[in-house]
Design a protein around this motif. Structure first.
Motif, PDB file in Angstrom:
ATOM      1  N   ASP A  61       2.465  -2.088   2.723  1.00  0.00           N
ATOM      2  CA  ASP A  61       2.095  -2.625   4.032  1.00  0.00           C
ATOM      3  C   ASP A  61       3.110  -3.704   4.388  1.00  0.00           C
ATOM      4  OD1 ASP A  61       0.886  -3.568   6.318  1.00  0.00           O
ATOM      5  OD2 ASP A  61      -0.848  -4.441   5.299  1.00  0.00           O
ATOM      6  N   ILE A  62       4.166  -3.318   5.114  1.00  0.00           N
ATOM      7  CA  ILE A  62       5.252  -4.251   5.412  1.00  0.00           C
ATOM      8  C   ILE A  62       4.818  -5.354   6.368  1.00  0.00           C
ATOM      9  CG2 ILE A  62       7.575  -4.445   6.383  1.00  0.00           C
ATOM     10  CD1 ILE A  62       8.094  -1.650   5.115  1.00  0.00           C
ATOM     11  N   PRO A  63       4.106  -5.043   7.490  1.00  0.00           N
ATOM     12  CA  PRO A  63       3.673  -6.139   8.363  1.00  0.00           C
ATOM     13  C   PRO A  63       2.720  -7.122   7.667  1.00  0.00           C
ATOM     14  CG  PRO A  63       3.467  -4.048   9.504  1.00  0.00           C
ATOM     15  CD  PRO A  63       3.793  -3.747   8.078  1.00  0.00           C
ATOM     16  N   GLY A  64       1.848  -6.608   6.798  1.00  0.00           N
ATOM     17  CA  GLY A  64       0.907  -7.457   6.067  1.00  0.00           C
ATOM     18  C   GLY A  64       1.493  -8.090   4.822  1.00  0.00           C
ATOM     19  N   LYS A  65       2.732  -7.726   4.465  1.00  0.00           N
ATOM     20  CA  LYS A  65       3.433  -8.242   3.282  1.00  0.00           C
ATOM     21  C   LYS A  65       2.596  -8.092   2.017  1.00  0.00           C
ATOM     22  CE  LYS A  65       6.313 -11.318   5.873  1.00  0.00           C
ATOM     23  NZ  LYS A  65       6.916 -12.593   6.056  1.00  0.00           N
ATOM     24  N   ARG A  66       2.156  -6.863   1.783  1.00  0.00           N
ATOM     25  CA  ARG A  66       1.364  -6.596   0.580  1.00  0.00           C
ATOM     26  C   ARG A  66       1.663  -5.184   0.088  1.00  0.00           C
ATOM     27  NH1 ARG A  66      -4.741  -5.666   2.708  1.00  0.00           N
ATOM     28  NH2 ARG A  66      -4.216  -4.171   4.321  1.00  0.00           N
ATOM     29  N   ILE A  67       1.300  -4.960  -1.170  1.00  0.00           N
ATOM     30  CA  ILE A  67       1.589  -3.694  -1.832  1.00  0.00           C
ATOM     31  C   ILE A  67       0.388  -3.328  -2.712  1.00  0.00           C
ATOM     32  CG2 ILE A  67       2.769  -4.798  -3.769  1.00  0.00           C
ATOM     33  CD1 ILE A  67       4.760  -2.453  -3.692  1.00  0.00           C
ATOM     34  N   LYS A  68       0.115  -2.031  -2.793  1.00  0.00           N
ATOM     35  CA  LYS A  68      -1.054  -1.585  -3.545  1.00  0.00           C
ATOM     36  C   LYS A  68      -0.685  -0.362  -4.381  1.00  0.00           C
ATOM     37  CE  LYS A  68      -5.735   0.153  -2.586  1.00  0.00           C
ATOM     38  NZ  LYS A  68      -6.690   0.411  -1.509  1.00  0.00           N
ATOM     39  N   GLU A  69      -0.982  -0.425  -5.675  1.00  0.00           N
ATOM     40  CA  GLU A  69      -0.888   0.759  -6.522  1.00  0.00           C
ATOM     41  C   GLU A  69      -2.276   1.371  -6.552  1.00  0.00           C
ATOM     42  OE1 GLU A  69       0.646   2.207 -10.897  1.00  0.00           O
ATOM     43  OE2 GLU A  69       0.244   0.093 -10.565  1.00  0.00           O
ATOM     44  N   TYR A  70      -2.380   2.652  -6.209  1.00  0.00           N
ATOM     45  CA  TYR A  70      -3.701   3.258  -6.102  1.00  0.00           C
ATOM     46  C   TYR A  70      -3.800   4.518  -6.956  1.00  0.00           C
ATOM     47  CZ  TYR A  70      -1.624   6.750  -2.981  1.00  0.00           C
ATOM     48  OH  TYR A  70      -0.843   7.752  -2.468  1.00  0.00           O
ATOM     49  N   LEU A  74     -10.871  12.203  -5.009  1.00  0.00           N
ATOM     50  CA  LEU A  74     -11.805  12.690  -3.992  1.00  0.00           C
ATOM     51  C   LEU A  74     -11.678  11.931  -2.660  1.00  0.00           C
ATOM     52  CD1 LEU A  74     -15.001  13.299  -6.144  1.00  0.00           C
ATOM     53  CD2 LEU A  74     -13.380  15.000  -5.310  1.00  0.00           C
ATOM     54  N   PHE A  75     -10.468  11.844  -2.147  1.00  0.00           N
ATOM     55  CA  PHE A  75     -10.166  11.251  -0.846  1.00  0.00           C
ATOM     56  C   PHE A  75     -10.369   9.736  -0.784  1.00  0.00           C
ATOM     57  CE2 PHE A  75     -11.603  15.623  -0.173  1.00  0.00           C
ATOM     58  CZ  PHE A  75     -10.424  16.172   0.325  1.00  0.00           C
ATOM     59  N   ILE A  76     -10.529   9.077  -1.929  1.00  0.00           N
ATOM     60  CA  ILE A  76     -10.684   7.630  -1.967  1.00  0.00           C
ATOM     61  C   ILE A  76      -9.531   7.055  -2.788  1.00  0.00           C
ATOM     62  CG2 ILE A  76     -12.168   5.713  -2.673  1.00  0.00           C
ATOM     63  CD1 ILE A  76     -14.538   7.670  -2.468  1.00  0.00           C
ATOM     64  N   LYS A  77      -8.910   5.999  -2.265  1.00  0.00           N
ATOM     65  CA  LYS A  77      -7.796   5.348  -2.958  1.00  0.00           C
ATOM     66  C   LYS A  77      -8.304   4.073  -3.627  1.00  0.00           C
ATOM     67  CE  LYS A  77      -4.423   7.269   0.125  1.00  0.00           C
ATOM     68  NZ  LYS A  77      -3.770   7.133   1.399  1.00  0.00           N
ATOM     69  N   PHE A  78      -8.354   4.104  -4.965  1.00  0.00           N
ATOM     70  CA  PHE A  78      -8.808   2.961  -5.737  1.00  0.00           C
ATOM     71  C   PHE A  78      -7.604   2.119  -6.149  1.00  0.00           C
ATOM     72  CE2 PHE A  78     -11.982   6.259  -6.492  1.00  0.00           C
ATOM     73  CZ  PHE A  78     -13.152   5.574  -6.225  1.00  0.00           C
ATOM     74  N   GLY A  79      -7.695   0.821  -5.981  1.00  0.00           N
ATOM     75  CA  GLY A  79      -6.618  -0.084  -6.380  1.00  0.00           C
ATOM     76  C   GLY A  79      -6.765  -1.394  -5.642  1.00  0.00           C
ATOM     77  N   ARG A  80      -5.968  -2.382  -6.033  1.00  0.00           N
ATOM     78  CA  ARG A  80      -6.057  -3.668  -5.352  1.00  0.00           C
ATOM     79  C   ARG A  80      -4.703  -4.047  -4.776  1.00  0.00           C
ATOM     80  NH1 ARG A  80      -5.752  -8.114 -10.114  1.00  0.00           N
ATOM     81  NH2 ARG A  80      -4.202  -8.946  -8.776  1.00  0.00           N
TER      82      ARG A  80
END
Length: 171
Positions: A61-70, A74-80
């Motif tokens: 997420d470049i505008p939000g300046k964040r990154i998530k490993e997921y 079943l169509f759900i992305k788990f991660g922080r």
């Protein structure tokens, strides 16, 4: 609400045997679902599909300046989410990945398959904490992606140089 994320799929983290197990469980669940009752077959069908089609990836997420490993199940992305500010450098690393099969018994069989890949990663200032973005088979593709990320995020593409007191070497 639509988000403007860059998505990178890293692939399956589970071994091939586990994926085959998921397919078998899904087939058994499907057979039970259609011939023996909805309740009996639903659990193994869903579990088998979840095992078979799960994978890992990166959302940037470049505008939000964040990154998530997921992990996608079943169509759900788990991660922080992690702050992109913690990883100011971009690196391209050459790695050799090996996969092997070793069998001991009547005949000793050792098979190893290796490949060279180029990993594009974000790194913290001392380069001891890396956040893998993707793997490319071609070095030019990896550097092209790294330069795109450099332009989009404002982070610097630098040479890998781990340690606290070492200066950063810009490429």
């Amino acid at each position: 609400m639509a988000h403007n994320y860059r998505k990178f799929v890293l692939g399956k983290e589970s071994p091939l045997g586990f994926t085959i197990f998921g397919v078998v469980v899904a087939l058994i669940g499907g057979r039970l679902f259609f011939f023996d009752g909805i309740v009996l077959g639903l659990v193994p069908l869903i579990a088998g599909l979840a095992i078979t089609f799960s994978h890992t990836g990166i959302l940037l997420d470049i505008p939000g300046k964040r990154i998530k490993e997921y992990t996608w199940v079943l169509f759900i992305k788990f991660g922080r989410w992690h702050s992109l500010e913690s990883y100011p450098d971009i690196l391209v690393l050459r790695r050799k990945r090996s996969m092997g099969i070793t069998t001991y018994g009547g005949g000793a069989t050792v098979r190893t398959q290796s490949e060279v890949v180029f990993e594009v990663s974000f790194a913290n200032p001392n380069h001891l904490d890396l956040f893998l973005i993707c793997r490319k088979a071609d070095e030019q593709e990896a550097y092209t992606l790294a330069r795109e990320l450099e332009a989009e995020t404002g982070h610097e593409l630098v040479r890998y140089n781990p340690g606290k007191q070492r200066p950063r070497v810009k490429l």
